[in-house]
Design a protein around this motif. Structure first.
Motif, PDB file in Angstrom:
ATOM      1  N   VAL A 131       0.842  -1.190   0.000  1.00  0.00           N
ATOM      2  CA  VAL A 131       0.000   0.000   0.000  1.00  0.00           C
ATOM      3  C   VAL A 131       0.883   1.248   0.000  1.00  0.00           C
ATOM      4  N   LEU A 132       0.545   2.208  -0.849  1.00  0.00           N
ATOM      5  CA  LEU A 132       1.276   3.475  -0.910  1.00  0.00           C
ATOM      6  C   LEU A 132       0.477   4.567  -0.220  1.00  0.00           C
ATOM      7  N   PRO A 133       1.143   5.507   0.411  1.00  0.00           N
ATOM      8  CA  PRO A 133       0.420   6.621   1.047  1.00  0.00           C
ATOM      9  C   PRO A 133      -0.240   7.509  -0.006  1.00  0.00           C
ATOM     10  N   THR A 134      -1.442   7.987   0.302  1.00  0.00           N
ATOM     11  CA  THR A 134      -2.162   8.851  -0.635  1.00  0.00           C
ATOM     12  C   THR A 134      -2.504  10.211  -0.041  1.00  0.00           C
ATOM     13  N   GLY A 135      -2.401  10.336   1.283  1.00  0.00           N
ATOM     14  CA  GLY A 135      -2.771  11.590   1.920  1.00  0.00           C
ATOM     15  C   GLY A 135      -4.259  11.742   2.136  1.00  0.00           C
ATOM     16  N   SER A 136      -5.027  10.694   1.816  1.00  0.00           N
ATOM     17  CA  SER A 136      -6.477  10.741   1.987  1.00  0.00           C
ATOM     18  C   SER A 136      -6.976   9.393   2.471  1.00  0.00           C
ATOM     19  N   GLU A 143       0.423  -0.921  -5.002  1.00  0.00           N
ATOM     20  CA  GLU A 143       1.479  -1.095  -5.991  1.00  0.00           C
ATOM     21  C   GLU A 143       1.880  -2.562  -6.106  1.00  0.00           C
ATOM     22  N   VAL A 144       2.067  -3.018  -7.329  1.00  0.00           N
ATOM     23  CA  VAL A 144       2.519  -4.383  -7.592  1.00  0.00           C
ATOM     24  C   VAL A 144       3.792  -4.315  -8.432  1.00  0.00           C
ATOM     25  N   LYS A 145       4.876  -4.898  -7.910  1.00  0.00           N
ATOM     26  CA  LYS A 145       6.118  -4.997  -8.671  1.00  0.00           C
ATOM     27  C   LYS A 145       7.000  -6.048  -8.015  1.00  0.00           C
ATOM     28  N   ASP A 146       8.016  -6.479  -8.738  1.00  0.00           N
ATOM     29  CA  ASP A 146       8.977  -7.434  -8.212  1.00  0.00           C
ATOM     30  C   ASP A 146      10.347  -6.776  -8.252  1.00  0.00           C
ATOM     31  N   PRO A 147      10.918  -6.397  -7.105  1.00  0.00           N
ATOM     32  CA  PRO A 147      12.224  -5.729  -7.112  1.00  0.00           C
ATOM     33  C   PRO A 147      13.341  -6.594  -7.668  1.00  0.00           C
ATOM     34  N   LYS A 148      13.131  -7.909  -7.701  1.00  0.00           N
ATOM     35  CA  LYS A 148      14.145  -8.802  -8.252  1.00  0.00           C
ATOM     36  C   LYS A 148      14.073  -8.875  -9.773  1.00  0.00           C
ATOM     37  N   ARG A 149      12.977  -8.405 -10.343  1.00  0.00           N
ATOM     38  CA  ARG A 149      12.794  -8.429 -11.802  1.00  0.00           C
ATOM     39  C   ARG A 149      12.329  -7.052 -12.279  1.00  0.00           C
ATOM     40  N   PRO A 150      13.177  -6.030 -12.197  1.00  0.00           N
ATOM     41  CA  PRO A 150      12.765  -4.678 -12.563  1.00  0.00           C
ATOM     42  C   PRO A 150      12.337  -4.549 -14.016  1.00  0.00           C
ATOM     43  N   GLU A 151      12.801  -5.473 -14.852  1.00  0.00           N
ATOM     44  CA  GLU A 151      12.413  -5.404 -16.266  1.00  0.00           C
ATOM     45  C   GLU A 151      10.926  -5.654 -16.469  1.00  0.00           C
ATOM     46  N   TYR A 152      10.256  -6.177 -15.447  1.00  0.00           N
ATOM     47  CA  TYR A 152       8.827  -6.441 -15.554  1.00  0.00           C
ATOM     48  C   TYR A 152       7.984  -5.198 -15.269  1.00  0.00           C
ATOM     49  N   GLY A 153       8.591  -4.130 -14.729  1.00  0.00           N
ATOM     50  CA  GLY A 153       7.854  -2.895 -14.534  1.00  0.00           C
ATOM     51  C   GLY A 153       7.009  -2.877 -13.269  1.00  0.00           C
ATOM     52  N   THR A 154       6.105  -1.887 -13.212  1.00  0.00           N
ATOM     53  CA  THR A 154       5.288  -1.630 -12.026  1.00  0.00           C
ATOM     54  C   THR A 154       3.868  -1.268 -12.441  1.00  0.00           C
ATOM     55  N   ILE A 155       2.903  -1.677 -11.634  1.00  0.00           N
ATOM     56  CA  ILE A 155       1.535  -1.209 -11.815  1.00  0.00           C
ATOM     57  C   ILE A 155       1.006  -0.748 -10.467  1.00  0.00           C
ATOM     58  N   THR A 156       0.332   0.392 -10.465  1.00  0.00           N
ATOM     59  CA  THR A 156      -0.257   0.948  -9.251  1.00  0.00           C
ATOM     60  C   THR A 156      -1.747   1.154  -9.476  1.00  0.00           C
ATOM     61  N   MET A 157      -2.554   0.456  -8.680  1.00  0.00           N
ATOM     62  CA  MET A 157      -4.011   0.550  -8.778  1.00  0.00           C
ATOM     63  C   MET A 157      -4.536   1.530  -7.735  1.00  0.00           C
ATOM     64  N   VAL A 158      -5.545   2.302  -8.103  1.00  0.00           N
ATOM     65  CA  VAL A 158      -6.112   3.308  -7.210  1.00  0.00           C
ATOM     66  C   VAL A 158      -7.595   3.025  -7.000  1.00  0.00           C
ATOM     67  N   PHE A 159      -7.981   2.936  -5.741  1.00  0.00           N
ATOM     68  CA  PHE A 159      -9.373   2.722  -5.363  1.00  0.00           C
ATOM     69  C   PHE A 159      -9.853   3.903  -4.528  1.00  0.00           C
ATOM     70  N   VAL A 160     -11.131   4.250  -4.654  1.00  0.00           N
ATOM     71  CA  VAL A 160     -11.734   5.286  -3.819  1.00  0.00           C
ATOM     72  C   VAL A 160     -12.865   4.659  -3.020  1.00  0.00           C
ATOM     73  N   ARG A 161     -13.076   5.163  -1.821  1.00  0.00           N
ATOM     74  CA  ARG A 161     -14.153   4.649  -0.993  1.00  0.00           C
ATOM     75  C   ARG A 161     -15.492   5.131  -1.548  1.00  0.00           C
TER      76      ARG A 161
END
Length: 213
Positions: A131-136, A143-161
């Motif tokens: 979970v990443l801080p959002t200030g709200s 955030e989903v990523k694998d630090p051991k495989r940086p070539e695979y990139g990152t995806i960050t999903m955002v949900f609102v209540r």
């Protein structure tokens, strides 16, 4: 038209396989992160289907629109605007990108895609996401990523209540970043949850010439 198609192809590839395992959460934040991820998991389990309009924005600010159709487990369809000859379909086991302009088809397992976190409500998010801080308090960012495989990139999903949405959360969109720093943002609107979606919505026409037997 050519620029738009090439730009879309680059953005689409940020949906290609990302590893989804082995992420660690700092000990002081474990309880808070677990609670947030539990809320996200509850939303996923409560959502059997969803339709939405989407806007896709690439790193150059190029914007494309389309219709998203999702049916769990494993099924998803990105139908782009009429002048973009690309389609992405997940049939429950594989994600397939169809390029009707050049008559090519590419495919990869759903489980190796960042979208796997959305399409499989039974996966334990605590094992591969943070979970990443959002200030709200009304916004959750995962955030989903694998630090051991940086070539695979990152995806960050955002949900609102949203009390009217399943599990009290609504998926607002996500940002994908590949190893070449190609950034693609997906924003969702007009979400409709748990509506009737036929399995035929996830079928597609193969543009490749048939081989003669």
């Amino acid at each position: 038209m050519i620029f738009k198609t090439l730009s879309t192809r680059a953005a689409v590839w940020t949906l290609a396989p990302l590893a989804a395992a082995g992420l660690a959460v700092a000990a002081p934040a474990i309880a808070q992160a677990t609670g947030a991820l539990t809320s996200v998991q509850a939303h996923l389990k409560s959502t059997s289907s969803m339709t939405a309009d989407f806007v896709q924005t690439d790193r150059n600010g190029q914007r494309l629109t389309g219709k998203l159709t999702l049916k769990r487990p494993g099924k998803i369809r990105f139908q782009y605007q009429k002048d973009v000859p690309l389609l992405i379909v997940g049939d429950g086991s594989r994600l397939t990108m169809i390029d009707y302009q050049v008559k090519q088809v590419q495919s990869w397992p759903v489980r190796n895609s960042p979208l796997g976190a959305l399409l499989d409500p039974d996966r334990d998010l605590t094992k591969y996401a943070k979970v990443l801080p959002t200030g709200s308090d009304d916004v959750l960012s995962v955030e989903v990523k694998d630090p051991k495989r940086p070539e695979y990139g990152t995806i960050t999903m955002v949900f609102v209540r949203d009390g009217a949405a399943p599990g009290g959360l609504r998926l607002r969109g996500w940002v994908a970043l590949d190893s070449q720093n190609n950034r693609t943002r997906i924003d969702l609107s007009n979400q409709k949850f748990n509506v009737a979606v036929a399995d035929s919505a996830f079928k597609w026409t193969d543009p490749r010439p048939r081989k003669r037997t």
